[in-house]
Design a protein around this motif. Structure first.
Motif, PDB file in Angstrom:
ATOM      1  N   LEU A   1       0.815  -1.213   0.000  1.00 23.74           N
ATOM      2  CA  LEU A   1       0.000   0.000   0.000  1.00 23.74           C
ATOM      3  C   LEU A   1       0.850   1.264   0.000  1.00 23.74           C
ATOM      4  N   SER A   2       2.015   1.209   0.653  1.00 26.29           N
ATOM      5  CA  SER A   2       2.833   2.417   0.768  1.00 26.29           C
ATOM      6  C   SER A   2       3.796   2.602  -0.403  1.00 26.29           C
ATOM      7  N   HIS A   3       4.295   1.493  -0.980  1.00 24.37           N
ATOM      8  CA  HIS A   3       5.327   1.617  -2.016  1.00 24.37           C
ATOM      9  C   HIS A   3       5.069   0.772  -3.267  1.00 24.37           C
ATOM     10  N   GLY A   4       3.927   0.111  -3.355  1.00 24.99           N
ATOM     11  CA  GLY A   4       3.668  -0.751  -4.507  1.00 24.99           C
ATOM     12  C   GLY A   4       4.074  -2.179  -4.251  1.00 24.99           C
TER      13      GLY A   4
ATOM     14  N   VAL B   1      16.628   4.354   7.613  1.00 21.60           N
ATOM     15  CA  VAL B   1      16.312   5.187   6.449  1.00 21.60           C
ATOM     16  C   VAL B   1      16.115   4.253   5.265  1.00 21.60           C
ATOM     17  N   LEU B   2      14.921   4.254   4.700  1.00 19.80           N
ATOM     18  CA  LEU B   2      14.593   3.349   3.608  1.00 19.80           C
ATOM     19  C   LEU B   2      15.356   3.744   2.349  1.00 19.80           C
ATOM     20  N   GLN B   3      16.115   2.795   1.787  1.00 24.18           N
ATOM     21  CA  GLN B   3      16.820   3.024   0.534  1.00 24.18           C
ATOM     22  C   GLN B   3      15.860   2.758  -0.624  1.00 24.18           C
TER      23      GLN B   3
ATOM     24  N   LYS C   1       7.265   1.770   7.258  1.00 25.81           N
ATOM     25  CA  LYS C   1       6.591   1.173   6.106  1.00 25.81           C
ATOM     26  C   LYS C   1       7.596   0.840   5.002  1.00 25.81           C
ATOM     27  N   GLY C   2       7.439  -0.330   4.414  1.00 22.18           N
ATOM     28  CA  GLY C   2       8.274  -0.724   3.282  1.00 22.18           C
ATOM     29  C   GLY C   2       9.395  -1.664   3.626  1.00 22.18           C
TER      30      GLY C   2
END
Length: 534
Positions: free
Chosen positions: A75-78, A436-438, A478-479
């Motif tokens: 939902l947040s990133h596909g 930190v999401l890459q 998220k992710g």
């Protein structure tokens, strides 16, 4: 005299269409639709809580974590930006775990409309089963006695309520199959091409969700073949092959390898090598020995309430009742009822054989629940004089689920507690500051966290293992992806781990090893700690 307006004409025609029979049917459907939320509220109250207090991070069912975070990542990133897997396995494409992502598509629809949070799986499960019951009653139009039996059996069948109040997708399977079965009953009564096409669509969707549900493509296939002969046979084979091929592609490309194979297929080897008689003997021997285990667990369930044994006992009782009713319908020349009860009995029996040949007993027992969920409704609709069959199933459910069923892991509803809430709040702050999401070259292991299954206390040698508080991973941003790993895998690969973060029990041998390697600690509470692996 003034002519009626367009609006007045519309409502007049609507009221004329909504005649007495349709109003009564609407009332029946509305009453059935109340069952899910009433059962959930009653079950929560009986265990000392309320519906709003159900709390996924308090649960001991770790599959819920995987499903919840994968849906959140979609939902947040596909799709999740980190890998979901086991011992750092991952899918060939994208980043899903071992199970078909098609399984959670209704959750995605719900999340798009209402948002995704810790209560979303519970509220959506209740909604899906409510809509399924509403559709089932509208499609089948049961009599008042049948509706009463349906309500009684629904309340007695504990898995309906337990799985609504959790983050497992069983209710999605229940709901789709309930709608399918109601539509099949309606189609047998009055067949149309549109209904048959919709049955194929539902059956194909269920197959992409879980492969054994391919059994429910046989119903519309038979209807199509009966009407169109060779063309129906060719079309049915094409649809079934497409659904089976679609599942295989999804499993191959989008499924991460599990710790062990999900299906036992060694019994197929002689057949593939051309040794047919050897294969048949091996298959029958496997059914015999696994069947003995099945029956032993069934007896244990009857004696002590063992969850998988309880499932087996009710499953067998439903199968016998369906077979009995099938024979009775044939004798009374009720062809349509015989067709439906015989078909469902065949599906039950086929799933039983699949369990004995291909599944582990404990894990496989939960797959029987989808068949039992629709079996409850089929038995409620049976046209019998004294409704003995429904009473037998209801009494068996009450005895096994509500009287004998005292295993916390299988029957307990998990409510929020202050300790877990505070723990999640601490880790949300830690993860928000550290992680930190890459978002380049995703999915990748830089967006992945290892959850180590357990560890032994430092200095204890081979002491008793302590399970990791994996529930803290609900606090991940998220992710992020999660890889569930055995302790032995982490010990062996500690210096070569691919995932960027490692979650382990505090005070264990793995923590001592991480410190010795100079790994940076991200955070620690009284029971669990997280390290950056590189």
């Amino acid at each position: 005299m003034e002519k009626p307006s367009v609006r007045q004409n519309f409502f007049k025609k609507l009221w004329h269409w909504w005649n007495r029979d349709r109003r009564i049917l609407t009332l029946k459907a509305g009453l059935a639709a109340l069952l899910p939320v009433l059962c959930c509220m009653a079950a929560c109250a009986a265990q000392g809580g309320s519906l709003s207090q159900v709390y996924l991070p308090a649960s001991e069912w770790n599959d819920e974590l995987f499903y919840y975070k994968q849906v959140e990542g979609i939902l947040s990133h596909g799709y999740p930006q980190g890998y979901f897997g086991f011992n750092e396995s991952h899918a060939l494409k994208l980043s899903f775990a071992a199970w078909s992502p098609v399984l959670v598509w209704p959750w995605l629809l719900y999340g798009l409309v209402a948002g995704w949070n810790l209560m979303a799986p519970i509220y959506s499960n209740i909604l899906f089963l409510t809509l399924a019951l509403l559709a089932f009653v509208l499609l089948t139009n049961p009599g008042w006695k049948q509706l009463g039996l349906l309500a009684l059996l629904f309340c007695c069948f504990m898995p309906y309520t337990r799985y609504m109040l959790c983050g497992m997708p069983e209710i999605i399977c229940f709901s789709v199959l309930i709608v399918y079965w109601g539509l099949l009953i309606r189609t047998v009564e009055k067949e149309t091409a549109g209904k048959v096409a919709l049955l194929f669509l539902l059956g194909g969707t269920m197959t992409l969700m879980r492969p054994y549900l391919i059994l429910f493509l046989l119903g519309p296939s038979w209807l199509w073949i009966r009407r169109h002969r060779a063309a129906g046979l060719a079309g049915s084979l094409a649809v079934t092959a497409a659904a089976a091929g679609g599942y295989m592609l999804i499993k191959h490309d989008l499924g991460a390898a599990y710790f062990t194979p999900l299906f036992k297929t060694e019994w197929l080897s002689p057949f593939l090598q051309g040794h047919i008689l050897t294969g048949v003997r091996g298959m029958l021997a496997k059914i015999y020995y696994e069947g003995r285990t099945f029956l032993a667990l069934t007896l244990q369930g009857l004696k002590s309430g063992l969850a998988e044994g309880a499932f087996f006992a009710i499953f067998l009782a439903m199968l016998l009742i369906l077979l009995w009713q099938f024979v009775a319908d044939l004798r009374r020349k009720r062809k349509k009822q015989a067709l439906l009860n015989g078909y469902l009995a065949f599906c039950f029996f086929s799933m039983w054989m699949a369990l004995l040949l291909m599944y582990k007993m404990k894990e496989g027992s939960k797959h029987l629940l989808t068949f039992m969920a629709v079996g409850i409704l089929a038995i409620a609709l049976m046209e019998t004089r004294f409704y003995k069959k429904a009473v037998i199933i209801g009494a068996l459910c009450i005895y096994l689920f509500w009287y004998q069923g005292d295993q916390p892991g299988d029957y307990r509803i998990y409510f929020a507690n202050q300790e877990r809430i505070e723990q999640l709040a601490y880790w949300q702050q830690v993860f928000a500051e550290e992680m930190v999401l890459q978002e380049e070259n995703t999915p990748n292991f830089d967006n992945s966290v290892i959850w180590t299954f357990n560890d032994v206390p430092a200095g204890s040698g081979d002491g008793e293992a302590v399970l990791t508080d994996w529930q803290i991973l609900y606090a991940l941003p998220k992710g992020w992806g999660i890889s569930c790993c055995y302790r032995e895998y982490v010990e062996e690969h500690l210096e070569q781990l691919q995932s960027l973060y490692l979650t382990i029990p505090a005070g264990g041998e793995l923590q001592r090893s991480c410190e010795a390697l100079g790994m940076e600690q991200v955070g620690q509470d009284g029971r669990v700690c997280v390290y950056r692996t590189r």
